[in-house]
Every structure is written in C-alpha cells, then in structure tokens.
Design a protein around this motif. Structure first.
Motif, short mmCIF file in Angstrom:
data_model
loop_
_atom_site.label_atom_id
_atom_site.label_comp_id
_atom_site.label_asym_id
_atom_site.label_seq_id
_atom_site.Cartn_x
_atom_site.Cartn_y
_atom_site.Cartn_z
N ILE A 63 0.85 -1.18 0.00
CA ILE A 63 0.00 0.00 0.00
C ILE A 63 0.89 1.24 0.00
N ARG A 64 0.40 2.26 -0.67
CA ARG A 64 1.16 3.51 -0.73
C ARG A 64 0.96 4.28 0.57
N GLY A 65 2.07 4.61 1.20
CA GLY A 65 2.04 5.44 2.39
C GLY A 65 2.46 6.86 2.04
N LEU A 66 2.53 7.71 3.01
CA LEU A 66 2.93 9.09 2.78
C LEU A 66 4.37 9.21 2.29
N HIS A 67 5.23 8.26 2.69
CA HIS A 67 6.65 8.35 2.38
C HIS A 67 7.12 7.26 1.42
N GLY A 68 6.20 6.50 0.84
CA GLY A 68 6.57 5.43 -0.08
C GLY A 68 5.71 4.21 0.15
N TRP A 69 6.05 3.14 -0.54
CA TRP A 69 5.27 1.91 -0.46
C TRP A 69 5.68 1.07 0.74
N VAL A 70 4.69 0.50 1.42
CA VAL A 70 4.92 -0.37 2.57
C VAL A 70 4.17 -1.68 2.35
N PHE A 71 4.59 -2.72 3.05
CA PHE A 71 3.92 -4.01 2.97
C PHE A 71 2.66 -3.99 3.83
N ASP A 72 1.58 -4.48 3.26
CA ASP A 72 0.36 -4.68 4.02
C ASP A 72 0.36 -6.10 4.56
N TYR A 73 0.47 -7.09 3.65
CA TYR A 73 0.52 -8.48 4.08
C TYR A 73 1.28 -9.34 3.07
N ILE A 74 1.72 -10.48 3.54
CA ILE A 74 2.29 -11.54 2.71
C ILE A 74 1.64 -12.83 3.17
N THR A 75 0.98 -13.53 2.25
CA THR A 75 0.30 -14.76 2.60
C THR A 75 0.82 -15.89 1.72
N ASP A 76 1.20 -16.98 2.36
CA ASP A 76 1.68 -18.20 1.70
C ASP A 76 0.58 -19.23 1.85
N PHE A 77 0.11 -19.76 0.72
CA PHE A 77 -1.00 -20.71 0.72
C PHE A 77 -0.49 -22.13 0.51
N SER A 78 -1.25 -23.10 1.02
CA SER A 78 -0.95 -24.50 0.76
C SER A 78 -2.26 -25.28 0.71
N TYR A 79 -2.20 -26.45 0.08
CA TYR A 79 -3.37 -27.32 0.10
C TYR A 79 -3.47 -27.95 1.48
N GLN A 80 -4.68 -27.94 2.02
CA GLN A 80 -4.94 -28.52 3.33
C GLN A 80 -6.08 -29.51 3.20
N GLY A 81 -5.89 -30.67 3.75
CA GLY A 81 -6.85 -31.75 3.61
C GLY A 81 -6.27 -32.82 2.70
N LEU A 82 -7.07 -33.85 2.44
CA LEU A 82 -6.60 -34.98 1.65
C LEU A 82 -7.47 -35.20 0.42
N GLY A 83 -6.83 -35.66 -0.65
CA GLY A 83 -7.54 -36.07 -1.85
C GLY A 83 -8.42 -34.98 -2.42
N GLN A 84 -9.62 -35.39 -2.84
CA GLN A 84 -10.53 -34.45 -3.49
C GLN A 84 -11.09 -33.41 -2.52
N ASP A 85 -10.89 -33.61 -1.23
CA ASP A 85 -11.36 -32.65 -0.23
C ASP A 85 -10.33 -31.58 0.10
N ALA A 86 -9.13 -31.65 -0.48
CA ALA A 86 -8.09 -30.67 -0.20
C ALA A 86 -8.51 -29.29 -0.73
N GLU A 87 -8.26 -28.29 0.07
CA GLU A 87 -8.57 -26.91 -0.31
C GLU A 87 -7.35 -26.04 -0.08
N LEU A 88 -7.21 -25.03 -0.92
CA LEU A 88 -6.13 -24.07 -0.77
C LEU A 88 -6.48 -23.14 0.39
N GLY A 89 -5.59 -23.06 1.38
CA GLY A 89 -5.83 -22.21 2.54
C GLY A 89 -4.54 -21.53 2.98
N LYS A 90 -4.68 -20.58 3.88
CA LYS A 90 -3.52 -19.85 4.39
C LYS A 90 -2.66 -20.77 5.25
N GLU A 91 -1.37 -20.83 4.94
CA GLU A 91 -0.44 -21.56 5.80
C GLU A 91 0.36 -20.58 6.65
#
Length: 141
Positions: A63-91
């Motif tokens: 996000i743009r701040g008054l003095h330059g760009w800063v980080f808001d968030y960093i999210t790393d996702f992974s599959y959670q669950g097994l087989g066809q029930d696995a869903e991409l979620g926040k790790e």
C-alpha cells in the motif's frame, strides 16, 4: 520503474533482494504506479497441486504510504486436507501493517518467532523466484 519503498515502515526485516524482485515484477506491467494506491502480487507455480505438492502460491500486497510503499501483508497458501477434499488455505500470514503473524497449526506467532520464520520463508521465496518457479500477476488500484 523502481518502487519507492518506505523502509522504516516494515514490521519485519525485508531484504533488498525481495524489494528488487517486486520492483522487477512491477516493471513488467503496464500499471501507472503514480496512480496506484495498492499493488497486489500473485506468485503461482503452475505445477503445484494437492497430490504432487510443490512451491506454494504466495500473495503480497503493498500500500502507498505518505513516504513510499509499505507491505500490508504476505500470505503463503498450501493445500490442506486430503484427496478431493483438499482446499487451498492460508499456511503463513504475515500482516506487516499491524505486526500480527499466523502459522497454520500453531496460531498467532510472537514477534521473535515471526521474525525467524519470516527470514527463512523470505530466503526460500526469493530463491524460488530467481529460479523461475512462479508465474506472476501484478494488479493495482
């Protein structure tokens, strides 16, 4: 165009290599950074799947701040669950704007542990980026 980062606005120790990687990806777009108030970077490994594993997808928001760009968030996702029930979620979720961090299975992380985990995550992410594991989409508003 190199992104003018506001380095004093980082809650975790962001390396110059990560800043360079993000600037490089922003330069590849046709976005007018002067008009944007936020940038979202989506790093995806097309080969990543619940069955085969691989390099996790990552989303970073600046996000743009008054003095330059800063980080808001960093999210790393992974599959959670097994087989066809696995869903991409926040790790991993590093919320740098409010200095709150989360690891799936552990919950909120104290600052010391978050800094250590972020340093390890960051070095791996940069290496994967430099090795060309990701396709990247940059969007801005």
């Amino acid at each position: 165009m190199t992104i003018p980062f506001y380095r004093d606005g980082f809650a975790l120790p962001v390396t110059p290599a990560l800043l360079a990687l993000l600037s490089q990806e922003a330069e590849r777009t046709d976005l007018d950074l002067g008009r944007c108030t936020q940038l979202t970077f989506n790093f995806r490994n097309p080969g990543y799947s619940a069955e085969q594993g691989g390099v996790h997808p990552v989303e970073l928001r600046l996000i743009r701040g008054l003095h330059g760009w800063v980080f808001d968030y960093i999210t790393d996702f992974s599959y959670q669950g097994l087989g066809q029930d696995a869903e991409l979620g926040k790790e991993l979720d590093f919320n740098l704007s409010c200095d709150e961090h989360y690891l799936q299975g552990w919950g909120p992380l104290p600052s010391v542990e978050a800094r250590e985990l972020f340093a390890l995550w960051q070095s791996n992410f940069i290496a994967y980026g430099q090795l060309g594991y990701f396709t990247v989409i940059v969007s801005g508003d």
